[in-house]
Design a protein around this motif. Sequence first.
Motif, mmCIF file in Angstrom:
data_model
loop_
_atom_site.group_PDB
_atom_site.id
_atom_site.type_symbol
_atom_site.label_atom_id
_atom_site.label_comp_id
_atom_site.label_asym_id
_atom_site.label_seq_id
_atom_site.Cartn_x
_atom_site.Cartn_y
_atom_site.Cartn_z
ATOM 1 N N GLY A 193 0.801 -1.216 0.000
ATOM 2 C CA GLY A 193 0.000 0.000 0.000
ATOM 3 C C GLY A 193 0.834 1.267 0.000
ATOM 4 N N LEU A 194 2.150 1.106 0.144
ATOM 5 C CA LEU A 194 3.032 2.277 0.054
ATOM 6 C C LEU A 194 3.079 2.738 -1.404
ATOM 7 N N VAL A 195 2.845 4.009 -1.637
ATOM 8 C CA VAL A 195 2.966 4.568 -2.991
ATOM 9 C C VAL A 195 4.007 5.673 -2.935
ATOM 10 N N ILE A 196 5.048 5.510 -3.752
ATOM 11 C CA ILE A 196 6.160 6.462 -3.726
ATOM 12 C C ILE A 196 6.616 6.800 -5.140
ATOM 13 N N ALA A 197 7.207 7.989 -5.256
ATOM 14 C CA ALA A 197 7.905 8.375 -6.479
ATOM 15 C C ALA A 197 9.394 8.171 -6.217
#
Length: 269
Positions: free
Chosen positions: A196-200
Motif C-alpha cells: 500500500g506504500l505509494v512512492i515516487a
Amino acid sequence: MIYYKTDEEIELIRHSCLLVSKTLALVASEIRPGVTGKAVDRKAEEFIRDHKAKPGFKGYRGFPATLCISVNEGVVHGIPTDIEFKDGDVVSVDCGAYINGFFGDSAYTFALGDISNDIVDLMRVTNESLYKGIEQAKVGRRIGDISFAVQNFAEREHKYGVVRELVGHGIGKDLHEAPEVPNFGKRNSGKKIKAGLVIAIEPMVNLGTRKVLTASDGWTIITQDKKASAHFEHTIAVRKTGADILTDHTFIEEAIKNNPEIKDITAKS
Ligand code: MG
Ligand code: MG
C-alpha cells in the motif's frame, strides 16, 4: 505519517500516472532542436486539461508551469522558457497531473540531436538506477534499500554524482507525502516497506560533481560545475507481490522511436 493506499486508491493514482505518462509521450513527440520549452509546456497543459485533469505542478508553491524543464546543467525544477532547444541539449522533463483527488508524477530525460556519448551513458545509468531502486521496493525491505541500490549503481559502480539535496517521496492526495525516498543511503535503514506504500522514486544523477545550487530564477536547480545532469522518475505502488509501476515509460519510448531528432537511449548501440 505515511498514508498507505487501498487497492481502489492505487487504481485512481494509476489513472493520474497514465495521464502523466501520455503527456510525457506527447512531449517526446514535440521536443526537438528549434522548439521552445514554453511551446512544449503549453501543449502539455492543454493535453492534461483536455483529459479533465489539472497540471500537478502549476501553482504548487508558486511554480508557474505544467512541466519542469531542466536543460543541460539543469537538474530539476527548471521553468520552461522562450529559448529554443539546441542540437546536443540534454533535457529533463518532469510532469505531474491531478485527477479524481490523486496525483501522478514522472520524469524522463531526452537527448536532442547529436549528443555526446558521455551524456548518453549518464542517461542510461540514471535510468537503470531507477529500476535498481524499484527492484528493492518490496514488502519487508526498507526505504534505505531503495536508496542504497540507486546510489550503489550510479555512484559506486559508475562514478557519477548523486544529488543529495532533492529526494523522491510518497505521493497520493498530496504531491509530496511521507516518506522521503533519498537516492543515497544505507541498506536495511529507514522505514520498513509495507503493502500500500505509494512512492515516487527519482534519481537525479550528475556527470560531474554531485553538488548543486539554485539558479538566479529562484527555481532551477543546476550542477555546481555546470556539467550535465539526468533525471528519471516513476510512481510505484508496493503490492504483496512486489513493485507495481504506475507510470509507464513505454509510451514515451515509443514516441522517441518516432522522433528522429531524439536519441533512443534504450536502443543497443
Ligand atoms: Mg516529478
Ligand atoms: Mg517527484
